[in-house]
Scaffold this motif. Structure first.
Motif, mmCIF file in Angstrom:
data_model
loop_
_atom_site.group_PDB
_atom_site.id
_atom_site.type_symbol
_atom_site.label_atom_id
_atom_site.label_comp_id
_atom_site.label_asym_id
_atom_site.label_seq_id
_atom_site.Cartn_x
_atom_site.Cartn_y
_atom_site.Cartn_z
ATOM 1 N N MET A 70 -1.242 0.614 -0.680
ATOM 2 C CA MET A 70 -1.924 1.111 -1.826
ATOM 3 C C MET A 70 -3.413 1.164 -1.655
ATOM 4 S SD MET A 70 0.176 1.542 -4.325
ATOM 5 C CE MET A 70 -0.726 1.705 -5.601
ATOM 6 N N MET A 71 -3.802 0.431 -0.748
ATOM 7 C CA MET A 71 -5.341 0.741 -0.271
ATOM 8 C C MET A 71 -5.471 2.020 0.338
ATOM 9 S SD MET A 71 -6.229 -2.884 1.731
ATOM 10 C CE MET A 71 -6.348 -4.413 0.555
ATOM 11 N N HIS A 72 -4.562 2.428 0.987
ATOM 12 C CA HIS A 72 -4.577 3.690 2.056
ATOM 13 C C HIS A 72 -4.472 4.903 0.954
ATOM 14 C CE1 HIS A 72 -4.278 6.993 4.884
ATOM 15 N NE2 HIS A 72 -3.328 7.459 4.191
ATOM 16 N N LEU A 73 -3.575 4.856 -0.091
ATOM 17 C CA LEU A 73 -3.554 5.927 -1.136
ATOM 18 C C LEU A 73 -4.755 5.837 -2.014
ATOM 19 C CD1 LEU A 73 -0.034 5.445 -2.432
ATOM 20 C CD2 LEU A 73 -0.783 7.047 -0.891
ATOM 21 N N TRP A 74 -5.471 4.576 -2.432
ATOM 22 C CA TRP A 74 -6.777 4.720 -3.255
ATOM 23 C C TRP A 74 -7.839 5.205 -2.205
ATOM 24 C CZ3 TRP A 74 -5.453 -1.095 -3.876
ATOM 25 C CH2 TRP A 74 -4.656 -1.469 -5.041
ATOM 26 N N ASP A 75 -7.840 5.118 -1.068
ATOM 27 C CA ASP A 75 -8.945 5.453 -0.370
ATOM 28 C C ASP A 75 -8.802 6.882 0.134
ATOM 29 O OD1 ASP A 75 -10.185 2.898 -0.625
ATOM 30 O OD2 ASP A 75 -10.028 2.408 1.275
ATOM 31 N N ALA A 76 -7.579 7.386 0.435
ATOM 32 C CA ALA A 76 -7.452 8.632 1.063
ATOM 33 C C ALA A 76 -6.750 9.648 -0.009
ATOM 34 C CB ALA A 76 -6.500 8.595 2.398
ATOM 35 N N GLY A 77 -6.123 9.080 -0.913
ATOM 36 C CA GLY A 77 -5.566 10.034 -1.943
ATOM 37 C C GLY A 77 -4.027 10.183 -1.331
ATOM 38 N N ALA A 78 -3.186 11.047 -1.904
ATOM 39 C CA ALA A 78 -1.824 11.360 -1.791
ATOM 40 C C ALA A 78 -1.660 11.635 -0.115
ATOM 41 C CB ALA A 78 -1.347 12.619 -2.308
ATOM 42 N N ALA A 79 -0.420 10.927 0.330
ATOM 43 C CA ALA A 79 -0.022 11.113 1.682
ATOM 44 C C ALA A 79 1.441 11.381 2.034
ATOM 45 C CB ALA A 79 -0.569 9.618 2.461
ATOM 46 N N ARG A 80 1.564 11.892 2.945
ATOM 47 C CA ARG A 80 3.123 11.851 3.184
ATOM 48 C C ARG A 80 3.702 10.759 3.492
ATOM 49 N NH1 ARG A 80 4.053 17.370 7.303
ATOM 50 N NH2 ARG A 80 3.738 18.889 5.388
ATOM 51 N N GLN A 81 5.128 10.596 3.161
ATOM 52 C CA GLN A 81 5.739 9.274 3.338
ATOM 53 C C GLN A 81 5.395 9.209 5.144
ATOM 54 O OE1 GLN A 81 9.275 8.830 1.205
ATOM 55 N NE2 GLN A 81 10.047 7.425 2.510
ATOM 56 N N SER A 82 5.922 10.101 5.777
ATOM 57 C CA SER A 82 5.766 9.977 7.215
ATOM 58 C C SER A 82 4.506 9.527 7.694
ATOM 59 C CB SER A 82 6.155 11.324 8.064
ATOM 60 O OG SER A 82 5.302 12.228 7.649
ATOM 61 N N GLU A 83 3.413 9.941 7.116
ATOM 62 C CA GLU A 83 2.166 9.290 7.422
ATOM 63 C C GLU A 83 1.871 7.736 7.127
ATOM 64 O OE1 GLU A 83 -2.463 9.927 5.651
ATOM 65 O OE2 GLU A 83 -1.100 11.420 5.714
ATOM 66 N N LEU A 84 2.524 7.391 6.042
ATOM 67 C CA LEU A 84 2.489 6.169 5.478
ATOM 68 C C LEU A 84 3.317 5.222 6.577
ATOM 69 C CD1 LEU A 84 2.766 6.437 1.903
ATOM 70 C CD2 LEU A 84 0.710 5.882 3.126
ATOM 71 N N ILE A 85 4.346 5.825 7.170
ATOM 72 C CA ILE A 85 5.135 5.161 8.301
ATOM 73 C C ILE A 85 4.400 4.758 9.325
ATOM 74 C CG2 ILE A 85 7.343 5.289 9.373
ATOM 75 C CD1 ILE A 85 8.598 6.690 7.013
#
Length: 184
Positions: free
Chosen positions: A55-70
């Motif tokens: 969630m911190m990544h999404l809050w700071d960077a916005g939408a992300a690909r699922q592969s990027e989150l992995i």
């Protein structure tokens, strides 16, 4: 060092195989206890450990690909998928096809997910105070500086950019930037 010092090589509770690495053994114990304390804080707001990092990544960077989150979380894809399923069921994220590549999924925080921002921030602040209780400002600064050096040593040998402060590029603007409870 005294025998009361948990990093002392002749500490009675230090396993014989760890006597050559008392600091590493102490860090391992501290990391385990910190994860337990963090888990308690997160459960109190309805999250599982690790979900707050996503969630911190999404809050700071916005939408992300699922592969990027992995890649960012350095977890097994099935673990991240399960994490996202739970966050989606709770209403904190939504997944949609990436308009640039329909085979890929974009993940973004929902309005309810943005509300979590302040709760997670409070949980991490409480965890920080619990972790550093009894240390004065100079001790806290020295500990942070020394742990930074230890982290740099480990980053050189680990070779993993996510663990060393490297992050994949932003997919879009932060999804919670307009929310008063998200972002700074």
């Amino acid at each position: 060092m005294t025998s009361d010092d948990p990093a002392c090589p002749d500490h009675p509770h230090l396993p014989s195989a760890a006597r050559g690495g008392p600091f590493s053994h102490a860090v391992s114990r501290v990391a385990r206890l910190h994860r337990i304390a963090a888990g308690r804080q997160l459960r109190s707001i309805g999250l599982y450990p690790g979900q707050e990092l996503l969630m911190m990544h999404l809050w700071d960077a916005g939408a992300a690909r699922q592969s990027e989150l992995i890649k960012l979380l350095e977890l097994d894809p099935s673990t991240v998928t399960k994490m996202l399923q739970r966050l989606e069921q709770a209403g904190y994220v939504r997944r949609s096809p990436d308009p640039k590549d329909r085979r890929a999924s974009l993940v973004e925080a929902t309005d309810d997910g943005c509300v979590l921002h302040e709760r997670v921030k409070r949980a991490w602040t409480d965890l920080e105070e619990q972790t550093l209780a009894g240390l004065d400002a100079d001790e806290r600064a020295a500990l942070a500086r020394l742990l930074g050096k230890v982290e740099a040593n480990l980053c050189r040998s680990a070779g993993t950019p996510a663990d060393c402060g490297g992050a994949p590029p932003r997919a879009s603007e932060p999804s919670c930037a307009s929310e008063p409870s998200c972002g700074e």
